[in-house]
Write an enzyme that holds these catalytic residues in place. Structure first.
Site, PDB file in Angstrom:
ATOM      1  N   ASP A  75     -16.830   8.717 -38.823  1.00 37.49           N
ATOM      2  CA  ASP A  75     -16.096   8.991 -37.593  1.00 37.49           C
ATOM      3  C   ASP A  75     -16.976   8.910 -36.356  1.00 37.49           C
ATOM      4  O   ASP A  75     -17.965   9.638 -36.237  1.00 37.49           O
ATOM      5  CB  ASP A  75     -15.495  10.394 -37.734  1.00 37.49           C
ATOM      6  CG  ASP A  75     -14.638  10.799 -36.550  1.00 37.49           C
ATOM      7  OD1 ASP A  75     -14.573  10.061 -35.551  1.00 37.49           O
ATOM      8  OD2 ASP A  75     -14.028  11.871 -36.633  1.00 37.49           O
ATOM      9  N   ARG A 110       9.949   9.439 -34.255  1.00 37.98           N
ATOM     10  CA  ARG A 110       8.969   8.383 -34.515  1.00 37.98           C
ATOM     11  C   ARG A 110       9.537   6.981 -34.305  1.00 37.98           C
ATOM     12  O   ARG A 110       8.844   5.997 -34.472  1.00 37.98           O
ATOM     13  CB  ARG A 110       8.427   8.502 -35.948  1.00 37.98           C
ATOM     14  CG  ARG A 110       7.552   9.746 -36.166  1.00 37.98           C
ATOM     15  CD  ARG A 110       7.054   9.847 -37.606  1.00 37.98           C
ATOM     16  NE  ARG A 110       6.299   8.676 -37.999  1.00 37.98           N
ATOM     17  CZ  ARG A 110       6.673   7.823 -38.949  1.00 37.98           C
ATOM     18  NH1 ARG A 110       7.799   8.001 -39.610  1.00 37.98           N
ATOM     19  NH2 ARG A 110       5.920   6.778 -39.239  1.00 37.98           N
ATOM     20  N   ARG A 131      -9.029   3.887 -32.056  1.00 37.58           N
ATOM     21  CA  ARG A 131      -8.113   4.677 -31.234  1.00 37.58           C
ATOM     22  C   ARG A 131      -8.417   4.360 -29.769  1.00 37.58           C
ATOM     23  O   ARG A 131      -9.460   4.737 -29.247  1.00 37.58           O
ATOM     24  CB  ARG A 131      -8.349   6.150 -31.565  1.00 37.58           C
ATOM     25  CG  ARG A 131      -7.817   7.135 -30.554  1.00 37.58           C
ATOM     26  CD  ARG A 131      -6.335   7.312 -30.659  1.00 37.58           C
ATOM     27  NE  ARG A 131      -6.009   8.121 -31.809  1.00 37.58           N
ATOM     28  CZ  ARG A 131      -5.353   9.289 -31.729  1.00 37.58           C
ATOM     29  NH1 ARG A 131      -4.940   9.747 -30.579  1.00 37.58           N
ATOM     30  NH2 ARG A 131      -5.107   9.969 -32.822  1.00 37.58           N
ATOM     31  N   ALA A 153       0.808  -1.229   0.000  1.00 33.61           N
ATOM     32  CA  ALA A 153       0.000   0.000   0.000  1.00 33.61           C
ATOM     33  C   ALA A 153       0.835   1.270   0.000  1.00 33.61           C
ATOM     34  O   ALA A 153       0.323   2.346  -0.284  1.00 33.61           O
ATOM     35  CB  ALA A 153      -0.936  -0.001   1.204  1.00 33.61           C
ATOM     36  N   HIS A 157      -0.061  -6.286 -23.004  1.00 30.92           N
ATOM     37  CA  HIS A 157      -1.093  -5.353 -23.460  1.00 30.92           C
ATOM     38  C   HIS A 157      -1.398  -5.491 -24.963  1.00 30.92           C
ATOM     39  O   HIS A 157      -2.546  -5.622 -25.364  1.00 30.92           O
ATOM     40  CB  HIS A 157      -0.694  -3.907 -23.170  1.00 30.92           C
ATOM     41  CG  HIS A 157      -0.336  -3.652 -21.729  1.00 30.92           C
ATOM     42  ND1 HIS A 157      -0.898  -4.337 -20.696  1.00 30.92           N
ATOM     43  CD2 HIS A 157       0.540  -2.779 -21.162  1.00 30.92           C
ATOM     44  CE1 HIS A 157      -0.401  -3.894 -19.540  1.00 30.92           C
ATOM     45  NE2 HIS A 157       0.482  -2.956 -19.801  1.00 30.92           N
TER      46      HIS A 157
HETATM   47  C1  BG6 Z   1       2.413  -0.504 -17.903  1.00 30.77           C
HETATM   48  C2  BG6 Z   1       3.867  -0.449 -18.294  1.00 30.77           C
HETATM   49  O1  BG6 Z   1       1.987  -1.825 -17.811  1.00 30.77           O
HETATM   50  O2  BG6 Z   1       1.646   0.167 -18.876  1.00 30.77           O
HETATM   51  C3  BG6 Z   1       4.317   0.981 -18.455  1.00 30.77           C
HETATM   52  O3  BG6 Z   1       4.651  -1.080 -17.300  1.00 30.77           O
HETATM   53  C4  BG6 Z   1       3.407   1.729 -19.404  1.00 30.77           C
HETATM   54  O4  BG6 Z   1       5.653   1.053 -18.917  1.00 30.77           O
HETATM   55  C5  BG6 Z   1       1.951   1.544 -18.999  1.00 30.77           C
HETATM   56  O5  BG6 Z   1       3.741   3.107 -19.344  1.00 30.77           O
HETATM   57  C6  BG6 Z   1       1.003   2.143 -20.016  1.00 30.77           C
HETATM   58  O6  BG6 Z   1      -0.282   2.154 -19.496  1.00 30.77           O
HETATM   59  P1  BG6 Z   1      -1.315   3.274 -19.969  1.00 30.77           P
HETATM   60  O7  BG6 Z   1      -2.597   2.873 -19.323  1.00 30.77           O
HETATM   61  O8  BG6 Z   1      -0.760   4.571 -19.475  1.00 30.77           O
HETATM   62  O9  BG6 Z   1      -1.351   3.202 -21.443  1.00 30.77           O
END
Ligand code: BG6
Length: 491
Positions: free
Chosen positions: A394, A461, A366, A13, A240
């Protein structure tokens, strides 16, 4: 359904994740009346802290612009308590936690406990054992929420999994990938399966390539210690971006139930061969061109001579009837020119004949910031000629849903965990399948010392070869008539 008389214990925490994400999300749920009646929240960590100091920490990331919100925050802090325990692997500290919890639950017949592990991976196994041994509820539900990193490769992920197994059943475990809590990510299945015109085109006959892009405009900035051990591929791609890919590629689940969805996700992952090094480029950021921003290696928390990638682009394939041959191009990087996460699905060329070089359709989803879905399409330029122009259909959330608030990913996921809904959490076999796709590549990069990431300036980029890399897999860039999708102004 929500269980009354639940205690949420946030372990770790005093750390960053708890401060920045967990507590603000818990407060967000309280503010909107989503926490169950009789809730108690317990912060637990090694640091010695008074109740006041703890409350100050909890408040530090929560804005209270109105007196009503200030009142709600006071209420919220009223059911938060803090307890410190010096060591994460000694019985007596967890006996202490049990006593604290029993005190809060006095007189209740049912005791439901949710343990949120906002902890570094090194203490993760002992804590999960201690919790089972000393703090497992005698009469009520038990759940454990865990956060990445779930290992560093297939082997270490399995080790972690085996350490959890004797103590926690799969149905008690909630593995967070916070991208699954994002509004637009949750929309992917609805867009695909709730719209016949998308559904019928969603395959190798119509789609040429798919790009999933993650860009951040900042570097590691002091977080290099953690980051250097993992790198961009483990940090955001294996989890992700792969989750987004899975939702884009999976077959239609039989129902929206958690297991039906996760069965399909696993099936698509199992159809993916491991990513081949020849289909990968990696980069590491250098000083910005104007010299104002430091290189990755100048970050004090980064070890000297690090070969850690802060940027990568790679191509994944899915060997099934729907997707065979379609490149899924993943791109992710830190210290780039902008902040954005999006999916770009590029359709095939229209058959030649009446048009010459007419741009391809693209569907863009997006994810953030400024959630939107738009299709780039060709239309007749109004007027007396037959000239065509690129324009778009859009759906921009800020315009269409202007009076709705988009919940934070963590709010949505913690609420799911309170309800016991696993749909947006990662299952054990899913985790395994995802590591299998990335592990050979990760080992190849770790083991071959002569492979060094390409440099790119902070704020650019990415590595200069990026555009050639992307187009070599078939992506066609078209700047027809200087077309640019126009974002609404911020507010
Ligand atoms: C996290 C990563 O899981 O996701 C970070 O460890 C990254 O490096 C982050 O910045 C991105 O999350 P969000 O929600 O800001 O896109």
């Amino acid at each position: 359904e929500l269980k009354e008389n639940t205690v949420i214990v946030v372990l770790g925490a005093s750390g960053d994740l708890a401060k920045k994400k967990t507590f603000p999300a818990l407060f967000g749920l309280h503010k909107n009346n989503f926490l169950p009646k009789g809730i108690q929240i317990v912060g637990y960590a090694r640091s010695k802290m008074s109740h006041e100091e703890f409350i100050k920490r909890v408040r530090s990331n929560i804005a209270t612009p109105t007196s009503e919100i200030e009142e709600q925050l006071k209420e919220f802090c009223g059911f938060c308590t803090y307890l410190d325990g010096e060591k994460y692997d000694e019985d007596k500290y967890f006996q202490g936690l049990e006593k604290h919890l029993a005190g809060l639950e006095k007189g209740q017949k049912e005791t439901n406990r949710i343990f949120y592990m906002a902890l570094p991976p090194s203490v993760f196994i002992p804590v999960s054992e201690m919790l089972k041994k000393h703090c497992y509820p005698k009469n009520g539900i038990a759940r454990i929420i865990i956060e990445k990193p779930f290992g560093k490769d297939l082997g270490s992920s399995r080790e972690l999994q085996h350490a959890l197994e004797p103590n926690w059943k799969e149905e008690e475990i909630f593995r967070i990938d916070h991208y699954l809590g994002k509004e637009m990510v949750k929309n992917i299945l609805i867009l695909r399966f709730g719209n016949e015109f998308f559904g019928s085109n969603w395959n190798r006959n119509h789609i040429d390539n798919v790009q999933i892009t993650f860009k951040e405009p900042f570097g590691t900035e002091g977080r290099g210690g953690y980051f250097d051990e993992f790198g961009i591929i483990r940090d955001v791609m294996q989890n992700h971006l792969l989750q987004v890919l899975t939702l884009l590629a999976m077959e239609r689940p039989i129902s929206f139930s958690a297991e039906d969805i996760r069965d399909e996700k696993v099936r698509v992952l199992r159809g993916m061969p491991a990513i081949e090094p020849k289909n990968v480029i990696i980069g590491q950021y250098e000083k910005s061109l104007d010299g104002s921003k430091p290189s990755y290696k100048e970050d004090e928390s980064v070890p000297k001579g690090s070969r850690c990638p802060t940027f990568a682009s790679m191509v994944a394939y899915i060997k099934n009837e729907r997707w065979d041959g379609v490149p899924f191009i993943l791109k992710a990087g830190k210290a780039l020119n902008e902040q954005k996460t999006e999916v770009r699905i590029q359709f095939k060329d229209v058959t030649s004949g009446i048009f010459k070089d007419i741009p391809r359709n693209e569907l863009v989803i997006r994810i953030q910031p400024n959630e939107s879905v738009y299709i780039k399409m060709n239309s007749k330029l109004p007027g007396l000629s037959m000239q065509t122009v690129v324009t778009e259909l859009d759906l921009t959330y800020r315009r269409r849903f202007s009076d709705l608030k988009i919940p934070e990913a963590y709010e949505s996921l913690i609420l799911d965990a309170l309800k016991g809904d696993h749909s947006n959490f990662v299952r054990d076999d899913e985790l395994d399948a995802s590591w299998r796709i990335f592990t050979p590549l990760l080992h190849y990069l770790d083991d071959n010392k002569e492979i060094v990431p390409m440099g790119y300036p902070y704020g650019s980029r990415g590595p200069s070869v990026l555009d050639d890399f992307t187009s070599s897999y078939g992506y066609k860039f078209s700047d027809a008539a200087g077309y640019q999708w126009s974002n609404l102004p911020e507010n």
